[in-house]
Design a protein around this motif. Structure first.
Motif, PDB file in Angstrom:
ATOM      1  N   VAL A   5       9.062 -15.296   7.286  1.00  0.00           N
ATOM      2  CA  VAL A   5       8.018 -14.455   6.687  1.00  0.00           C
ATOM      3  C   VAL A   5       8.425 -12.997   6.863  1.00  0.00           C
ATOM      4  CG1 VAL A   5       5.607 -13.757   6.849  1.00  0.00           C
ATOM      5  CG2 VAL A   5       6.224 -16.158   7.136  1.00  0.00           C
ATOM      6  N   ILE A   6       8.609 -12.308   5.745  1.00  0.00           N
ATOM      7  CA  ILE A   6       8.980 -10.881   5.808  1.00  0.00           C
ATOM      8  C   ILE A   6       7.776 -10.064   5.354  1.00  0.00           C
ATOM      9  CG2 ILE A   6      10.577  -9.096   5.002  1.00  0.00           C
ATOM     10  CD1 ILE A   6      12.506 -11.382   4.258  1.00  0.00           C
ATOM     11  N   PRO A   7       7.282  -9.148   6.206  1.00  0.00           N
ATOM     12  CA  PRO A   7       6.161  -8.293   5.760  1.00  0.00           C
ATOM     13  C   PRO A   7       6.593  -7.468   4.542  1.00  0.00           C
ATOM     14  CG  PRO A   7       6.536  -8.079   8.128  1.00  0.00           C
ATOM     15  CD  PRO A   7       7.690  -8.846   7.584  1.00  0.00           C
ATOM     16  N   PRO A   8       5.780  -7.427   3.485  1.00  0.00           N
ATOM     17  CA  PRO A   8       6.194  -6.708   2.261  1.00  0.00           C
ATOM     18  C   PRO A   8       6.502  -5.230   2.478  1.00  0.00           C
ATOM     19  CG  PRO A   8       4.318  -8.106   1.822  1.00  0.00           C
ATOM     20  CD  PRO A   8       4.502  -8.135   3.292  1.00  0.00           C
ATOM     21  N   GLY A   9       5.810  -4.630   3.450  1.00  0.00           N
ATOM     22  CA  GLY A   9       6.051  -3.212   3.714  1.00  0.00           C
ATOM     23  C   GLY A   9       7.464  -2.950   4.222  1.00  0.00           C
ATOM     24  N   ALA A  10       8.097  -4.000   4.778  1.00  0.00           N
ATOM     25  CA  ALA A  10       9.443  -3.830   5.342  1.00  0.00           C
ATOM     26  C   ALA A  10      10.438  -3.393   4.265  1.00  0.00           C
ATOM     27  CB  ALA A  10       9.897  -5.129   5.987  1.00  0.00           C
ATOM     28  N   ALA A  11      10.249  -3.889   3.051  1.00  0.00           N
ATOM     29  CA  ALA A  11      11.176  -3.519   1.961  1.00  0.00           C
ATOM     30  C   ALA A  11      11.110  -2.013   1.703  1.00  0.00           C
ATOM     31  CB  ALA A  11      10.815  -4.283   0.690  1.00  0.00           C
ATOM     32  N   LEU A  12       9.907  -1.455   1.817  1.00  0.00           N
ATOM     33  CA  LEU A  12       9.745  -0.018   1.543  1.00  0.00           C
ATOM     34  C   LEU A  12      10.263   0.821   2.705  1.00  0.00           C
ATOM     35  CD1 LEU A  12       6.213  -0.313  -0.025  1.00  0.00           C
ATOM     36  CD2 LEU A  12       8.270   0.346  -1.235  1.00  0.00           C
ATOM     37  N   TRP A  13      10.018   0.362   3.927  1.00  0.00           N
ATOM     38  CA  TRP A  13      10.524   1.112   5.092  1.00  0.00           C
ATOM     39  C   TRP A  13      12.048   1.019   5.174  1.00  0.00           C
ATOM     40  CZ3 TRP A  13       6.518   0.406   9.697  1.00  0.00           C
ATOM     41  CH2 TRP A  13       5.398   1.173   9.403  1.00  0.00           C
ATOM     42  N   LEU A 100       8.085   6.510   0.266  1.00  0.00           N
ATOM     43  CA  LEU A 100       8.403   5.116   0.635  1.00  0.00           C
ATOM     44  C   LEU A 100       7.773   4.759   1.986  1.00  0.00           C
ATOM     45  CD1 LEU A 100      12.138   4.685  -0.450  1.00  0.00           C
ATOM     46  CD2 LEU A 100      10.189   3.375  -1.284  1.00  0.00           C
ATOM     47  N   LEU A 101       7.864   5.686   2.948  1.00  0.00           N
ATOM     48  CA  LEU A 101       7.247   5.442   4.262  1.00  0.00           C
ATOM     49  C   LEU A 101       5.737   5.283   4.130  1.00  0.00           C
ATOM     50  CD1 LEU A 101       9.131   7.964   6.588  1.00  0.00           C
ATOM     51  CD2 LEU A 101       9.116   5.477   6.797  1.00  0.00           C
ATOM     52  N   TYR A 102       5.163   6.129   3.283  1.00  0.00           N
ATOM     53  CA  TYR A 102       3.715   6.131   3.051  1.00  0.00           C
ATOM     54  C   TYR A 102       3.267   4.801   2.438  1.00  0.00           C
ATOM     55  CZ  TYR A 102      -0.676   8.073   1.073  1.00  0.00           C
ATOM     56  OH  TYR A 102      -1.973   8.329   0.726  1.00  0.00           O
ATOM     57  N   ALA A 103       3.951   4.397   1.360  1.00  0.00           N
ATOM     58  CA  ALA A 103       3.596   3.142   0.695  1.00  0.00           C
ATOM     59  C   ALA A 103       3.841   1.957   1.641  1.00  0.00           C
ATOM     60  CB  ALA A 103       4.417   2.986  -0.581  1.00  0.00           C
TER      61      ALA A 103
END
Lengths: 575, 81
Positions: A5-13, A100-103
């Protein structure tokens, strides 16, 4: 087999870390790619998916997927991609990384299963979003950015305090769940912390202060994440809290009244964020399935049309360099596409049939009616009138019609129009096919907005609002100036407090430092040579051996005097 | 150009007025059903028209009144601090 399970926010960070390493000209495209990757991760996560990590003596739930988090995840990732497309011409790595960090923070917050993870994402949002204000690189933006940051640090402090209380209360357990209304001091503190980000009046002034001063592209992201992440938090933790109904209703009306007075086009839109978030807050306060569906559906619709409104306003600012209605006018002939795209968003926010706002706003108002909150429903309808008045009529009339000021706008980049077109298409799609939105709502939805009764009511409401506006359009001519808000209470006395706590303290420390230095200098000179001081009324730095050395008879006299005194004291002691 | 604009404006006004009259006629001849959850104001034909018109005027009056009374200041109000 264990599912990863990969948190979706990880792609943006991850994107924020990788972006600066890429070639400058592909960074903007990579921004869109990372946003779409996070959207793919959102869709890949099944309901109930979890990602637990041991940290110190806690189990952190980095990701916990359900219908509520998925709805916010979808729209956050989508709008990050649309915002990225809108900013495709931008060559500002700092701003791109901050966005990107914000999103990523917003996505992280809506998937966080424990308060620690939630708090980290929450603060990451606050820090990153401040850079989107500062990125405008002017004095106004710098000052507004500081005020914005202070507000969010205050809200974050309340949230953290609430989390500490909650941890102490639960024996260290920090898993996020709904609080019973008025349950504990911890819940109230967390509610206050979230209320700052939700721009609940009177904790809202950071929003109309900072958003109009952010960069053209930064404002699009700002309009989407902070307040809606707060709406998510309210829906997750505080459903059915009565206080939210009236806080929400107050927000709906407060925003529309201030929007009538505002001159800055993005200021008008910012006040309408306060107003529209009010509908969501009230929906959460109702606590019914329909109320929560209305709140979340409206958050989804609002992110789309508000981003589109900020895109259109940003396009005007980008191409003309002007941001106030009192300096604009007559752009309709030169920017017809921008006008059409703006009007799609304006019709959506105003609840015009066949646009997405009509669906979500109707669900919320009907939920209030069905929960027996007739006064709340009526006041929300009044706020809808105000929304159409300012965003649907005043802003477009004085920007694209009215007096032609002979402005010659620059040509806008194609990607701005493309991003606006895509967002506008989704606004219309959800307006004519509400079922597409219903299937993502947290509860099963069986609401039919296109009944003849409801259409009749809406037509009357909107057309007569138009008539009233037309009658009063001269009164609504924009005026340049400042409109006082609750921030008056800390901005106006700021000079006094600065004098009291900064200037006075600074002067005291400066004076003390100067006095200490003078004393040290004097003592140093005195210890080097004490003779000239009483003789000349001052200290002489230089020491002349022949001039200042005492004579032998003086020294012998002093030694004899000391011995005499000691002998006398000894005799006295023996006796 | 002015004539075209006048004609367009008149056509739009007529179309909108027509829509309002149609909706009014619908409300008069088809009152809300018993089965639907109805607020008291939904039973009054034309309520939303009046509400939109008076509500809009009231909001304008309230905002402009507050603006004139104490909310509106010059652009450098805070910068003078």
């Amino acid at each position: 087999m264990t599912e990863i399970v990969i948190p979706p926010g990880a792609a943006l960070w991850a994107g924020a870390l990788i972006l600066p390493l890429l070639r400058r000209r592909v960074r903007a495209a990579a921004f869109v790619f990372f946003s779409l990757a996070s959207l793919a991760l959102v869709f890949a996560l099944p309901d109930g998916a979890r990602c637990d990590v041991r940290f110190l003596d806690q189990t952190l739930i980095l990701c916990r997927a359900d219908a509520l988090s998925r709805l916010f995840g979808i729209i956050f990732a989508f709008i990050a991609a649309a915002g990225g497309l809108y900013a495709l011409h931008l060559r500002d790595t700092g701003q791109q990384c901050a966005a990107l960090l914000y999103a990523g923070g917003a996505l992280g917050a809506v998937y966080a299963g424990d308060f620690f993870t939630f708090f980290v994402c929450w603060e990451a949002m606050a820090a990153a979003s401040t850079f989107l204000v500062w990125a405008a690189r002017n004095r106004e933006a710098r000052r507004a950015g500081f005020r914005y940051l202070l507000y969010h640090l205050f809200g974050g402090g309340l949230l953290l305090l609430g989390i500490f209380f909650l941890g102490a209360q639960n024996g260290g357990g920090l898993e996020i769940s709904a609080f019973a209304p008025g349950s504990s001091a911890a819940a109230w503190l967390i509610l206050l912390g979230v209320a700052v980000n939700a721009a609940v009046v009177p904790l809202h002034t950071w929003l109309p202060d900072a958003y109009p001063r952010a960069t053209v592209t930064g404002a699009v992201f700002l309009s989407a994440f902070t307040t809606k992440a707060a709406v998510y938090a309210l829906a997750r933790m505080f459903p059915g809290w009565d206080v939210l109904i009236w806080a929400g209703v107050a927000m709906t009306l407060y925003g529309v009244v201030y929007a009538v007075l505002s001159d800055d086009i993005r200021g008008i839109l910012a006040y309408h964020i306060v107003s529209q978030v009010g509908f969501m807050v009230a929906g959460v306060g109702l606590g019914t399935e329909m109320g929560l569906n209305g709140a979340t559906a409206h958050a989804f619709s609002h992110i789309l049309y508000k981003a589109l409104l900020f895109m259109a306003a940003g396009l005007v600012l980008h191409t003309t360099g002007r941001r106030n209605l009192s300096e604009l006018g007559g752009l309709g002939k030169r920017q017809p596409a921008a006008l059409i795209l703006y009007m799609i968003a304006a019709f959506s926010i105003s609840g015009v049939p066949f646009f997405n706002g009509f669906i979500s706003k109707s669900i919320t108002v009907s939920a209030a009616g069905e929960a027996g909150r007739q006064a709340a429903a009526l006041l929300m309808l009044l706020a809808s009138v105000g929304t159409f008045l300012s965003v649907g009529l005043k802003l477009p009339v004085f920007t694209w019609f009215s007096r032609d000021r002979g402005l010659k706008p620059e040509r806008a980049p194609w990607n701005m129009y493309l991003a606006m077109g895509v967002t506008a298409a989704v606004c219309i799609l959800h307006g004519i096919k509400p079922g597409l939105l219903y299937r993502w709502l947290p509860y099963a939805a069986d609401y039919h907005p296109y009944s003849r009764v409801h259409l009749s009511e809406t037509v009357q409401l909107l057309v007569l609002t138009l008539a009233a506006f037309w009658m009063c359009r001269r009164l609504l001519e924009p005026h340049a100036g400042t409109v006082l808000d609750f921030d008056w209470f800390f901005r106006r006395p700021a000079a006094f407090f600065r004098f009291l706590f900064v200037d006075t303290t600074g002067r005291f420390f400066d004076g003390t430092a100067r006095a200490s230095l003078a004393a040290v200098r004097g003592l140093a000179a005195l210890s080097r040579n004490p003779y000239p001081a009483p003789a000349r009324g001052g200290v002489e730095a230089g020491y002349a051996q022949d001039r200042h050395r005492p004579s032998t008879r003086t020294l012998v006299s002093i030694i004899l005097a000391v011995f005499s005194v000691l002998a006398a004291l000894a005799l006295l002691a023996v006796r | 150009m002015t004539i075209v604009r006048t004609i367009l404006r008149a056509a739009l006004a007529t179309a909108l007025a027509g829509l309002v009259f149609l909706s009014l006629a619908f409300q008069i001849f088809h009152p809300p059903g018993e089965s639907r959850h109805v607020s008291w104001w939904e039973s009054i034909p034309g309520f939303f028209a009046l509400f939109g018109f008076i509500g809009c005027l009231a909001l304008i009056a309230l905002a402009l009144g507050l603006g004139r009374a104490f909310l509106r200041k010059n652009a450098r109000y805070y910068d003078d601090d």
